[in-house]
Design a protein around this motif. Sequence first.
Motif, short mmCIF file in Angstrom:
data_model
loop_
_atom_site.label_atom_id
_atom_site.label_comp_id
_atom_site.label_asym_id
_atom_site.label_seq_id
_atom_site.Cartn_x
_atom_site.Cartn_y
_atom_site.Cartn_z
N TYR A 1 0.84 -1.19 0.00
CA TYR A 1 0.00 0.00 0.00
C TYR A 1 0.88 1.25 0.00
O TYR A 1 1.99 1.24 0.53
CB TYR A 1 -0.88 0.06 1.25
N ASN B 1 -3.70 -9.53 -7.28
CA ASN B 1 -4.53 -8.33 -7.35
C ASN B 1 -3.65 -7.14 -7.69
O ASN B 1 -2.47 -7.12 -7.34
CB ASN B 1 -5.20 -8.04 -6.00
N TYR C 1 -8.25 -13.15 5.13
CA TYR C 1 -7.73 -11.90 4.60
C TYR C 1 -7.37 -10.93 5.70
O TYR C 1 -7.10 -9.78 5.46
CB TYR C 1 -8.74 -11.25 3.65
N TYR D 1 -17.41 -8.48 3.26
CA TYR D 1 -17.16 -8.37 4.69
C TYR D 1 -16.87 -6.91 5.06
O TYR D 1 -16.35 -6.14 4.26
CB TYR D 1 -15.95 -9.21 5.09
N TYR E 1 -14.48 -4.81 7.54
CA TYR E 1 -13.26 -4.91 8.34
C TYR E 1 -13.02 -3.60 9.07
O TYR E 1 -13.33 -2.53 8.56
CB TYR E 1 -12.04 -5.17 7.43
N HIS F 1 -13.50 -8.21 12.07
CA HIS F 1 -14.27 -8.16 10.83
C HIS F 1 -15.55 -8.98 11.02
O HIS F 1 -15.65 -9.80 11.94
CB HIS F 1 -13.46 -8.67 9.64
N ARG G 1 -14.60 -5.33 2.02
CA ARG G 1 -13.75 -6.10 1.13
C ARG G 1 -14.47 -6.18 -0.21
O ARG G 1 -15.45 -6.90 -0.33
CB ARG G 1 -13.47 -7.47 1.69
N TYR H 1 -9.92 -9.82 -4.71
CA TYR H 1 -10.50 -8.90 -3.76
C TYR H 1 -9.54 -7.76 -3.51
O TYR H 1 -8.35 -7.87 -3.70
CB TYR H 1 -10.81 -9.59 -2.43
N GLN H 2 -10.08 -6.66 -3.08
CA GLN H 2 -9.24 -5.52 -2.79
C GLN H 2 -9.88 -4.76 -1.65
O GLN H 2 -11.09 -4.67 -1.55
CB GLN H 2 -9.17 -4.63 -4.03
N LEU H 3 -9.06 -4.25 -0.76
CA LEU H 3 -9.57 -3.43 0.33
C LEU H 3 -9.52 -1.98 -0.09
O LEU H 3 -8.47 -1.49 -0.51
CB LEU H 3 -8.74 -3.63 1.60
#
Lengths: 117, 114
Positions: free
Chosen positions: A35, A56, A104, B32, B34, B49, B91, B100-102
């Motif tokens: 990040y 990703n 995750y 979800y 988080y 979460h 998510r 998936y990406q936050l």
Amino acid sequence: KAGVTQTPRYLIKTRGQQVTLSCSPISGHRSVSWYQQTPGQGLQFLFEYFSETQRNKGNFPGRFSGRQFSNSRSEMNVSTLELGDSALYLCASSLGAVGGLSSYEQYFGPGTRLTVT
Amino acid sequence: DAKTTQPTSMDCAEGRAANLPCNHSTISGNEYVYWYRQIHSQGPQYIIHGLKNNETNEMASLIITEDRKSSTLILPHATLRDTAVYYCIVRVSLEMDSNYQLIWGAGTKLIIKP
């Protein structure tokens, strides 16, 4: 267990140079995410690696790249540095099991503070 | 764009419960919620979460409304060390397979006062 470690902690580079940052995940974690954090943009996702493959990718230019080694350690590289690349670069590791949504849960390192002059 | 909305800042007295709200009105059924927090000069720390049921762990409780459009993080007995920026994240499921990406918003700066 040792936490996520990142090296170096601080770095100063000049425009046009390239930089490589390193991240060692928690033992047993196979996923590493990177990040970028800046005061103006907050935390932005760069990419995630799982089992040596990029799984990703966020919306960053191709100057930002990464890789993951067989021991799950990861590096990210930024080429042709720009002033706007000055930021805190954070690495996060997780179990990252495919299909395991609850796995995750990410654990972050302290970050590398990159300053581009 | 961030998929969550949080107040910019909140205060809470030491020893009291801190209740941090988060709106995520566009959340999908399989996404979800988080919560992470970031203490100054450190990397973010995972808190909790949940999907649709309320969750509790040693750090906090997460209350998710029945329609899943909002949630509240509860720190039951706030201490000065809980002063941090708290991020509520969904998510996000991307287009293909299981990517998936936050997506991180600006978070809530929680200040615990003595």
